[in-house]
Design a protein around this motif. Structure first.
Motif, PDB file in Angstrom:
ATOM      1  N   ARG A 301       1.021  -1.677   0.069  1.00 32.35           N
ATOM      2  CA  ARG A 301       0.087   0.236  -0.027  1.00 32.35           C
ATOM      3  C   ARG A 301       0.930   0.785   0.277  1.00 32.35           C
ATOM      4  N   PHE A 302       1.422   1.117   1.224  1.00 29.60           N
ATOM      5  CA  PHE A 302       2.710   2.774   0.807  1.00 29.60           C
ATOM      6  C   PHE A 302       3.640   2.411   0.001  1.00 29.60           C
ATOM      7  N   TYR A 303       4.060   1.887  -0.699  1.00 29.11           N
ATOM      8  CA  TYR A 303       4.788   2.434  -2.666  1.00 29.11           C
ATOM      9  C   TYR A 303       3.353   2.417  -3.517  1.00 29.11           C
ATOM     10  N   GLU A 304       2.681   1.940  -3.677  1.00 24.76           N
ATOM     11  CA  GLU A 304       1.335   2.451  -4.300  1.00 24.76           C
ATOM     12  C   GLU A 304       0.548   3.589  -3.808  1.00 24.76           C
ATOM     13  N   LEU A 305       0.929   4.155  -2.881  1.00 24.12           N
ATOM     14  CA  LEU A 305       1.014   5.860  -2.685  1.00 24.12           C
ATOM     15  C   LEU A 305       2.105   6.907  -2.661  1.00 24.12           C
ATOM     16  N   THR A 306       3.228   6.009  -2.795  1.00 22.12           N
ATOM     17  CA  THR A 306       4.567   6.711  -2.706  1.00 22.12           C
ATOM     18  C   THR A 306       5.489   6.746  -3.728  1.00 22.12           C
ATOM     19  N   GLY A 307       5.170   5.326  -4.341  1.00 21.35           N
ATOM     20  CA  GLY A 307       6.402   4.930  -5.327  1.00 21.35           C
ATOM     21  C   GLY A 307       7.983   4.190  -3.946  1.00 21.35           C
ATOM     22  N   ASP A 308       7.736   4.154  -3.066  1.00 24.21           N
ATOM     23  CA  ASP A 308       9.125   3.576  -2.528  1.00 24.21           C
ATOM     24  C   ASP A 308       8.945   1.923  -2.764  1.00 24.21           C
ATOM     25  N   LEU A 309       9.800   1.306  -2.914  1.00 24.96           N
ATOM     26  CA  LEU A 309      10.441  -0.311  -3.214  1.00 24.96           C
ATOM     27  C   LEU A 309       9.705  -0.663  -1.658  1.00 24.96           C
ATOM     28  N   PRO A 310       9.358  -1.969  -1.253  1.00 23.23           N
ATOM     29  CA  PRO A 310       9.212  -2.599  -0.322  1.00 23.23           C
ATOM     30  C   PRO A 310      10.442  -3.361   0.613  1.00 23.23           C
ATOM     31  N   ALA A 311      10.782  -2.935   1.553  1.00 22.75           N
ATOM     32  CA  ALA A 311      11.413  -4.033   2.005  1.00 22.75           C
ATOM     33  C   ALA A 311      11.776  -5.415   2.403  1.00 22.75           C
ATOM     34  N   ARG A 312      10.117  -5.960   2.100  1.00 25.42           N
ATOM     35  CA  ARG A 312       9.469  -8.057   2.575  1.00 25.42           C
ATOM     36  C   ARG A 312      10.162  -8.116   1.086  1.00 25.42           C
ATOM     37  N   ARG A 313      11.128  -9.214   0.823  1.00 26.30           N
ATOM     38  CA  ARG A 313      10.559  -9.763  -0.365  1.00 26.30           C
ATOM     39  C   ARG A 313       8.682 -10.576  -0.706  1.00 26.30           C
ATOM     40  N   SER A 314       8.337 -10.435  -0.198  1.00 29.09           N
ATOM     41  CA  SER A 314       6.884 -10.965   0.106  1.00 29.09           C
ATOM     42  C   SER A 314       5.614 -10.173  -0.610  1.00 29.09           C
ATOM     43  N   ALA A 315       6.325  -8.633  -0.391  1.00 25.64           N
ATOM     44  CA  ALA A 315       5.173  -7.672  -1.161  1.00 25.64           C
ATOM     45  C   ALA A 315       6.049  -7.833  -2.907  1.00 25.64           C
ATOM     46  N   TRP A 316       6.649  -8.042  -2.792  1.00 25.93           N
ATOM     47  CA  TRP A 316       6.835  -8.019  -4.447  1.00 25.93           C
ATOM     48  C   TRP A 316       6.521  -9.137  -5.088  1.00 25.93           C
ATOM     49  N   GLN A 317       5.583  -9.520  -4.469  1.00 22.32           N
ATOM     50  CA  GLN A 317       4.982 -11.001  -5.431  1.00 22.32           C
ATOM     51  C   GLN A 317       3.471 -10.216  -5.758  1.00 22.32           C
ATOM     52  N   SER A 318       3.335  -9.165  -4.984  1.00 24.05           N
ATOM     53  CA  SER A 318       2.146  -7.774  -5.310  1.00 24.05           C
ATOM     54  C   SER A 318       2.272  -7.658  -6.819  1.00 24.05           C
ATOM     55  N   PRO A 319       0.959  -7.864  -7.363  1.00 27.41           N
ATOM     56  CA  PRO A 319       0.918  -7.575  -9.435  1.00 27.41           C
ATOM     57  C   PRO A 319       1.558  -6.164  -9.597  1.00 27.41           C
ATOM     58  N   ALA A 320       1.425  -5.104  -8.538  1.00 25.94           N
ATOM     59  CA  ALA A 320       1.498  -3.557  -8.647  1.00 25.94           C
ATOM     60  C   ALA A 320       2.798  -3.291  -9.151  1.00 25.94           C
TER      61      ALA A 320
END
Length: 397
Positions: A301-320
């Motif tokens: 959600r934070f990535y979708e709002l800011t464009g900041d890349l997630p620190a968690r590997r599992s978050a990168w599975q999101s289609p976004a």
């Protein structure tokens, strides 16, 4: 009702407030008071708060700041909490990013979002030079740049490396295995063979005319120059995905992990972390908030709002993210990132690198002279650190 104070910087401080209502809904006995602080004022405000015993409960810290506040004994170690929490499994974080928060064997921050540098390039120009796929080694990279240059005019260059930016020469040195400092961070170690190899590679790009001898301020509009084909490559970070998408609309562009001396190379481990201050009187509630912001769903959600890349590997599975072809290079690069030296003076140290790099690039010093001067300047920056470490270890200062 318990209130925890959270200090966050820049746009992140504005956007994070949109995540707070969900946390407060799940934790009805806790209220979060978010204070947004401009990045330009954040460091001084944090230090002033520490001196005045007025630190927040939780804060966002640039990960190069973590060693400084750890040295002040301002931060709470988080190893025990993180190990006991199902919300913060260390294995789900990029190892090099997590490592930026580890000082003297203890963890003082949890990565919140990450950044690193990769190659943004013109795939059409690269393919025309015989490289339909981006190079993976320095030898391939140099060959590609020479072939691109052969097809260019005198004022066109395969790569832009602004002479007033430190990440590029630092990355190339670290790709060769350099650690920048020696003896426990007491002295500069820039004259050694590893850093010299990367630094020489950097300087030679200018000597061969593959990169222009210009600072960032001397390029009026690098997106326009890139689109026109006057620049074929730049090394930069994830914030540029949106900028290139908006500003480079008349030419193809792509991203790729950085080449290294003998294969895919390392890049910088950057980003911001969430820290818990020792002075907090609401540590358990504050930790709950850190856990919440660390959840993969909140990171997405934070990535979708800011464009900041997630620190968690599992978050990168999101289609976004998984379907973002320009983010793919960052996902690959994040498996190969290394931190800057974990000393409070690290930002001052790397600024010295570009100063001496510029001298060498402009022919004002040889590589050896620039690196010798750099070691001397860094040694002076670290004089207080040596004194403190010697006192701590019972040595004569």
């Amino acid at each position: 009702m318990r209130t925890i104070r959270f200090w966050a910087m820049g746009r992140e401080g504005e956007v994070v407030e949109q995540l707070v209502p969900e946390f407060e809904r799940r934790n009805p006995g806790i209220r979060v008071d978010v204070q947004q602080i401009p990045w330009s004022a954040a460091h001084e405000k944090m230090l002033t708060a520490f001196v005045g015993d007025a630190t927040p409960d939780v804060a966002q810290l640039g990960n190069t700041w973590v060693p400084e506040f750890q040295a002040l004994n301002a931060l709470e170690p988080l190893d025990a909490r993180a190990a006991a929490s199902p919300s913060t499994p260390r294995a789900d974080y990029f190892a090099g990013i997590w490592d930026t928060n580890v000082v003297d064997g203890q963890t003082y921050g949890l990565p919140w979002y990450v950044d690193t540098r990769v190659l943004f390039y013109r795939p059409d120009l690269m393919a025309a030079a015989g490289y339909p796929q981006p190079p993976a080694t320095w030898a391939q990279w140099l060959d590609a740049m020479r072939k691109m240059k052969a097809r260019m005019g005198p004022n066109q260059h395969p790569i832009l490396l602004p002479t007033n930016e430190w990440p590029q020469p630092v990355i190339l040195g670290m790709q060769s295995g350099a650690t920048l400092l020696r003896d426990g961070g007491r002295y500069g170690d820039f004259s050694n063979a590893d850093f010299r190899r990367g630094f020489t590679f950097y300087v030679d790009l200018f000597r061969e005319g593959l990169a222009p001898r210009v600072s960032a301020s001397e390029i009026s509009n690098r997106y326009q120059e890139f689109e026109r084909g006057n620049i074929g490559m730049v090394i930069t970070g994830p914030w540029e995905i949106g900028e290139f998408g908006t500003r480079v609309t008349g030419a193809p562009w792509a991203t790729a992990p950085l080449p290294g001396p003998d294969g895919p190379g390392v890049s910088l481990a950057g980003g911001a972390s969430l820290v818990l201050f020792r002075g907090s009187r609401q540590k358990e509630a504050a930790w709950k908030f850190i856990e919440f912001l660390s959840e993969p769903a909140q990171q997405v959600r934070f990535y979708e709002l800011t464009g900041d890349l997630p620190a968690r590997r599992s978050a990168w599975q999101s289609p976004a993210l998984a379907q973002n072809r320009h983010a793919a290079a960052f996902r690959s690069q994040l498996d190969r990132v290394v931190p800057l030296p974990k000393v409070p003076e690290s930002e001052q140290i790397v600024s010295k690198v570009f100063e001496q790099g510029e001298r060498a690039v402009r022919g004002q010093a040889t590589v050896d002279q620039a690196l010798s001067t750099l070691d001397g300047e860094v040694d002076r920056l670290l004089e207080k650190r040596r004194w403190m470490l010697d006192r701590r270890q019972g040595r004569e200062p």
